[in-house]
Design a protein around this motif. Sequence first.
Motif, PDB file in Angstrom:
ATOM      1  N   ALA A 132       0.842  -1.203   0.000  1.00  0.00           N
ATOM      2  CA  ALA A 132       0.000   0.000   0.000  1.00  0.00           C
ATOM      3  C   ALA A 132       0.872   1.246   0.000  1.00  0.00           C
ATOM      4  O   ALA A 132       0.540   2.246  -0.651  1.00  0.00           O
ATOM      5  CB  ALA A 132      -0.927  -0.006   1.219  1.00  0.00           C
ATOM      6  N   GLY A 133       1.986   1.193   0.730  1.00  0.00           N
ATOM      7  CA  GLY A 133       2.888   2.342   0.738  1.00  0.00           C
ATOM      8  C   GLY A 133       3.423   2.650  -0.652  1.00  0.00           C
ATOM      9  O   GLY A 133       3.480   3.806  -1.071  1.00  0.00           O
ATOM     10  N   ALA A 134       3.811   1.586  -1.387  1.00  0.00           N
ATOM     11  CA  ALA A 134       4.310   1.799  -2.749  1.00  0.00           C
ATOM     12  C   ALA A 134       3.224   2.409  -3.625  1.00  0.00           C
ATOM     13  O   ALA A 134       3.452   3.386  -4.350  1.00  0.00           O
ATOM     14  CB  ALA A 134       4.802   0.478  -3.333  1.00  0.00           C
ATOM     15  N   LEU A 154      -8.130  -2.875  -2.307  1.00  0.00           N
ATOM     16  CA  LEU A 154      -8.296  -3.962  -3.283  1.00  0.00           C
ATOM     17  C   LEU A 154      -7.024  -4.212  -4.087  1.00  0.00           C
ATOM     18  O   LEU A 154      -6.631  -5.376  -4.264  1.00  0.00           O
ATOM     19  CB  LEU A 154      -9.475  -3.662  -4.208  1.00  0.00           C
ATOM     20  CG  LEU A 154     -10.848  -3.899  -3.579  1.00  0.00           C
ATOM     21  CD1 LEU A 154     -11.932  -3.444  -4.531  1.00  0.00           C
ATOM     22  CD2 LEU A 154     -11.033  -5.369  -3.233  1.00  0.00           C
ATOM     23  N   PRO A 155      -6.366  -3.176  -4.607  1.00  0.00           N
ATOM     24  CA  PRO A 155      -5.104  -3.457  -5.306  1.00  0.00           C
ATOM     25  C   PRO A 155      -4.064  -4.110  -4.408  1.00  0.00           C
ATOM     26  O   PRO A 155      -3.348  -5.008  -4.843  1.00  0.00           O
ATOM     27  CB  PRO A 155      -4.629  -2.070  -5.765  1.00  0.00           C
ATOM     28  CG  PRO A 155      -5.847  -1.238  -5.784  1.00  0.00           C
ATOM     29  CD  PRO A 155      -6.736  -1.768  -4.725  1.00  0.00           C
ATOM     30  N   ALA A 156      -3.993  -3.678  -3.142  1.00  0.00           N
ATOM     31  CA  ALA A 156      -3.019  -4.283  -2.231  1.00  0.00           C
ATOM     32  C   ALA A 156      -3.368  -5.746  -1.985  1.00  0.00           C
ATOM     33  O   ALA A 156      -2.482  -6.603  -1.905  1.00  0.00           O
ATOM     34  CB  ALA A 156      -2.989  -3.513  -0.915  1.00  0.00           C
ATOM     35  N   ALA A 157      -4.669  -6.038  -1.880  1.00  0.00           N
ATOM     36  CA  ALA A 157      -5.075  -7.426  -1.680  1.00  0.00           C
ATOM     37  C   ALA A 157      -4.667  -8.274  -2.873  1.00  0.00           C
ATOM     38  O   ALA A 157      -4.169  -9.387  -2.733  1.00  0.00           O
ATOM     39  CB  ALA A 157      -6.585  -7.491  -1.463  1.00  0.00           C
ATOM     40  N   GLN A 158      -4.858  -7.708  -4.066  1.00  0.00           N
ATOM     41  CA  GLN A 158      -4.488  -8.482  -5.246  1.00  0.00           C
ATOM     42  C   GLN A 158      -2.986  -8.683  -5.308  1.00  0.00           C
ATOM     43  O   GLN A 158      -2.498  -9.744  -5.685  1.00  0.00           O
ATOM     44  CB  GLN A 158      -4.972  -7.759  -6.508  1.00  0.00           C
ATOM     45  CG  GLN A 158      -4.778  -8.603  -7.732  1.00  0.00           C
ATOM     46  CD  GLN A 158      -5.128  -7.858  -8.986  1.00  0.00           C
ATOM     47  OE1 GLN A 158      -5.633  -6.743  -8.935  1.00  0.00           O
ATOM     48  NE2 GLN A 158      -4.872  -8.474 -10.104  1.00  0.00           N
ATOM     49  N   ALA A 159      -2.231  -7.654  -4.934  1.00  0.00           N
ATOM     50  CA  ALA A 159      -0.773  -7.752  -5.041  1.00  0.00           C
ATOM     51  C   ALA A 159      -0.192  -8.701  -4.003  1.00  0.00           C
ATOM     52  O   ALA A 159       0.753  -9.427  -4.271  1.00  0.00           O
ATOM     53  CB  ALA A 159      -0.150  -6.363  -4.881  1.00  0.00           C
TER      54      ALA A 159
END
Lengths: 662, 314
Positions: free
Chosen positions: A336-338, A498-503
């Motif tokens: 998430a930080g990135a 959601l993007p962090a979960a996917q990553a």
Amino acid sequence: MGRDVLPAIIFAAPALGAAVAFVLSSRRRAAAAAGVAGVVTGGAAALGVAVPVLAGGVAPAAVVHGPLGPMNVTVDPLSAWFLALTGLAAVLFTPAGMAYTGAAAGGKRPGMLWIPFSTLFIGLCGLIIAHDAVLFTAAWETMSLATLFLLAFEDDRAEKRDAAWMYLMAGQLSFLPLFGLFAGASTAAGTSDFAAFTTALARPELRDWVLGAALIGFGTKLALAPLHVWIAPVYAALPGFAAALLSGAGVSAGLYGLMRVLTFVGTPSPAWAWVLIGSGLVSMLFGVLMALAERDMRRSLAYSSIENMGLVSVSLGLGLLGTVFNGPWLAVAGFAGALLHVFDHALFKPLLFLVADEVERAAGTTNLERTGGLMKRLPFMGAMAVVGCAAIAALPPLVGFGGEFLVYAAAFHGTLFLRFPYDIPLVGVIAGIGLAGGLVVGAFARWFGIAFLGTPRAPLAADSGPTPFSVRLSAAAAATAIVAGGAGFPWLLRAAALPAAQATGYPGVVVESVIHDLTGTLTQAGIVGGLTVVTAAALWALRGGLLAGRSVRTGPTWGCGYLAPTPRLQYTASSFSQPVTDLFRPLISGAVSVEMPSSLFPEPGRHATRYGDAVLTRFFVPVFFVFETGFGLLRRMQHGYLRWYVLYIIATLLALIAWKAG
Amino acid sequence: MELVARWIPLLTALIAAPLLRSVIDRTKARIAGRRGPPWLQPYRDLRKWFARGAVYSETTTWVFRVAPVVLPAAMVGALAVAPFADLPSLTDFSGDLVLFAYLLAVARFFVVIGALDTGSPFEGMGASREAWYGALVEPVLFVTLATLARETDAFSLYHLFHGLGPEKWAEAWPVLGLAVISLFAVFFVESARVPVDDPQTHLELTMIHEVMILDHSGPDLGLLEYAHMLKMWLLGTIIVGTVLPVQAGPYTGAPGWWPGAALAFGLTLAGMFALGVVVGLVESSLARMRLLKVPQFVLVAGAFAGLSLFLQIH
């Protein structure tokens, strides 16, 4: 029906705008307006497609039929984050392109500018939503070549031609590993669809090659040291709004590629996380040192982008450590930080490029040593510059602080979570980020202060007129986004769930709880930031009330009794950063030449300092020189004798016949 | 009632911060054989500045006028997360030590650009030095706080200092001792005291903080000086919070909590007094360092912080 049209508008609108701009080439303002309208509409459509997906909506998918078969196009959460970023950058910063007509464009026709710019935007959006290796590489190359043509727009100037060459070399050399990666993956999986790569590339023997190729290819785009050498000449050569899109959305394409490849390989060995962290730290420190040494405003911004992307890489590495060692908190905080830091970067870096353009208009140059006192001539852009510089220095309560806070939170958590000996390097990471962060505050106090404050060190441009409305609009929109993003950072973080979960690959429930923790702390940080702002406002009112009715005079600068200062006596950009650049001189290829007066009577002396990119001058230039001399030997074949050329053709034909027959 | 308890650290700082400076000044005077200024002299100075008009330089812009307002506000923000005497701060959350360090950076950014706004080489010199030394001190502060955070398993300043009780000192005194030394170094650099900067001289070779505020006058100067006093108090509470293992315990609301809290409060105030005496002694016995030596000084502090981390691992 409406949902299906939006994704098409992302690509159709800029194309249409560019076509209209080309047709209307001689009517400059109309052409520019068409180009701007096209890209802004495309950007708005991109936002319209991406934001519902981030809010939890269904990911739109489509199939595009290409020459090599059907190609998948999907906007899953990871794609949606970067698509939203690209769309926002396009909407905020493209309007400033209206000012790039007539004299500002060197008298050139805008049509030739808007075709590559629109193509750049189309390529960026295309590679983000492509879920097929063929489409991805095609879009990547489109983006690269479009940037090349943007750079070649003013090819009558030598430094722009050099920048175009540099970009071509960097782009194509970095494309080779990417091409190998995707071609190899397609062969291994039997299809070029990304969905099949996850199983095909999860084999341990392939993983390292895949990650290595991705790191070189996408790392060059992300300007990770030592693959950063292209960024300074390129950003210096582009007009403001083009540099804005490239620095905002272009570098984020590198992060997107890295994160996408990471979803393919599953759980790599921890060494890759340390490589990311290590190269990130090196980038951070090198980038900020060069930003402190650089005298050209645009080049300084480019080097500070290296620092920002270094922080992104560190954050990505921390997230990867979390997935490798099965620590959901570390993984989510790192990824998430990135994501959030690259989003922040897309807001404040382009704003500063617009400011640099205005400085060039008002002072005739972007050399910091020959600017000064521009706040009086450019009050609006100066105020925007304060917001941008404060944001890039990650000062609370603006949007830049949240991204950096997440990286610190991940690193601090990592020192407790990871077993010995992995926790020690993370304290070193904290120290490194702390040092780089502190230097960035100084670097941007210098960038803003030397140019806008004090008195002009050289005569300003005679009649530069006020800042064009379109530039003010873009700058104000960006500054508003920065302030709003700072106040609403918890919402931004929730959008990144959601993007962090996917990553990370963790289940939604786990990710939600980490995001919940982080938004709680960030909300409280925001409250303290708000308290600071309210206190400042109250003190401003208090001071105003105290001074009302009292004597408030103006006079010359007192400076402890030195009443005859000239503008040339002020601290220059180099003298401001001299303690740092002196200490780190070998790292930034610094050279000092001094000629002292030697006789009894006063005579002129000289003192000059020069800084360069050590990686470029000590590594890349010699390596390319070796290649050049090596391939130069082949020039012996190009002697111009027609008879020999005919002989070459006959010899080749005979060889082919012999091979086919035998 | 808990809300009342939470305001105590902030209000104590706002009221008592100038007293720290008078302790230091009187200590230095005593050692020099004088009696020193009255205890309330800093308050008198503040009242003097706030009662005056102002003169602004023609070169300056709104940036110059904003700096004296932002600095005290940033200090108030930092005070909102800094605990005192084991009493909870106005707010505490995991990671507030990062916010603390960055609010100090906000103050540094604005005082530097305020100094550059005057167009004077003198102020530019101070701005350059402040930017560099501030950047050097940040990693040292972060490493020390990271060591203390690892020791107490807490990322919030209040919980960190709450965990540094007597039993923690008994078991890990080398680590904490070295951390205190490095915190002292951070204190001297950030509050611009001898041996890093001499607050009483106006010589070009020896100024960092004083030179940046040369052109401010009247209420602006009062606000800047007050912000500097608050910063010194802030960094002092960090040191005293580490050194003095007072425990007031979490707020329980019972009447029996208040006497314990009052005892902790009194002890910490005495600790701040002792800190002022120590700083005065150091200032009287050391000469100001050559400026080129300051990075080495910070590096040594960093080495102490690193050593304390190393000891913590083993």
